[in-house]
Design an enzyme around this catalytic site. Sequence first.
Site, PDB file in Angstrom:
ATOM      1  N   ASP A 138     -10.371  26.775  42.107  1.00 43.28           N
ATOM      2  CA  ASP A 138     -11.194  27.012  43.300  1.00 43.28           C
ATOM      3  C   ASP A 138     -10.495  26.706  44.625  1.00 43.28           C
ATOM      4  O   ASP A 138     -11.161  26.581  45.657  1.00 43.28           O
ATOM      5  CB  ASP A 138     -12.507  26.236  43.197  1.00 43.28           C
TER       6      ASP A 138
ATOM      7  N   ASP B 111     -16.219  33.847  38.870  1.00 39.69           N
ATOM      8  CA  ASP B 111     -16.156  33.319  40.240  1.00 39.69           C
ATOM      9  C   ASP B 111     -14.742  33.421  40.828  1.00 39.69           C
ATOM     10  O   ASP B 111     -14.556  33.532  42.034  1.00 39.69           O
ATOM     11  CB  ASP B 111     -16.567  31.848  40.306  1.00 39.69           C
TER      12      ASP B 111
HETATM   13  N1  GLY Z   1     -18.187  28.606  41.496  1.00 38.29           N
HETATM   14  C1  GLY Z   1     -19.273  27.893  40.935  1.00 38.29           C
HETATM   15  C2  GLY Z   1     -20.597  28.383  41.350  1.00 38.29           C
HETATM   16  O1  GLY Z   1     -20.756  29.478  41.850  1.00 38.29           O
HETATM   17  O2  GLY Z   1     -21.543  27.658  41.177  1.00 38.29           O
END
Ligand code: GLY
Length: 376
Positions: free
Chosen positions: A99, A157
Amino acid sequence: MFYDDYIKENSEWINEVFAKLDKKLSRTAVKSRYKLPYTTYDGVHDNAKYVHGWTNGFWGGLMWLMYNATKNEDYKLTALESEKMMDKAFAEIDNFYHDVGFMWHILAGANYRLTGDMAARNKDLICAMTLMSRYNVGGDFIRAWNGKEQTTWTIIDCMMNIPLLYWASEQIGDDRFKKIALRFADMAMRDHVRPDGSVNHIVVHDENEPGHVIETLGGQGYEVGSCWSRGDAWALYGFILSYIHTKEEKYLDTAKLVAQYFIANVVATDWLPLIDFRAPEEPVYYDSTAGAIAACGLIEIAKNVPEHEKKMYITSAVKLLKAMEKAWCNWEENEDSILQMGSEQYKSGRHKPIIYGDYFFTEAILKLKGFDFLPW
Ligand code: GLY
């Protein structure tokens, strides 16, 4: 031209919402300057204790969006304080994970792109290098989290993190970063996106056989085989971003497929997105963040399709935003969050303000307003 005429038709509402955003955020920018907010308690922003939290870049990122739109120095000062707080994470680089795009590309990356700050550029490049280092050569994927059981997991994601790799390739003049981003996007198209435009949140891969899916997991959605709406929104926005960065038609087609599934589902609930599009009808659980992310992606799709295709995407984006603004926006100046009714996942953390809801809602309104700074 339909797009421009439609924006003009809606300009009174767009201007009104932009003015409300600026009024509220310019105040909160000062009030929450020394915080990394996630949600609010009694209307007041909390402050992240864990610097590696994936949502910590959104407050500063939001400040850069507003700085770019208004040139109000208060937004810039708060964005810079956010980045300073996040700098602590570089002392524990082995805690980095996929992330880094969410965390730094819209923060330090935006700083560099808006101010030319070279130290910020370096941080963003280090993040790109750590993301690239998560590529599993045997299985041909970028791993998600750091857990011991999760070495072969990918999540949809991450389509939002790979723009960092496109950017790094351009910066360094070396297409290795981009090539790995393309590997990830192709894998996600094949293994995460289903033929009907719904998505698997988590895919477990075989690291000795590229393309062999061991299993899919329901992740933050209702169950295996359901469709977590934020995951669908990450795919929608993520694939159009990959198209914008590469001009590969297959990513535009995938973004459109996912968008059509998303639109069909939100029409059924008056443009207010449920947490999962394949969960039981009762109880009714919503997720505003999915709608805000999807609206950003729909606007970008509308800009990138031919004239006679634009209508469905841009009108859907505006309908989503209008419905959410009416039902879920809090314009109370003494309370710090704007978009309410976000949800972390189907099973917990439902119906609360979450910082990335405010981030993407604002990004979408700024796109409509024509303050186009594509931070991804
Ligand atoms: N990337 C984690 C979420 O969208 O909760």
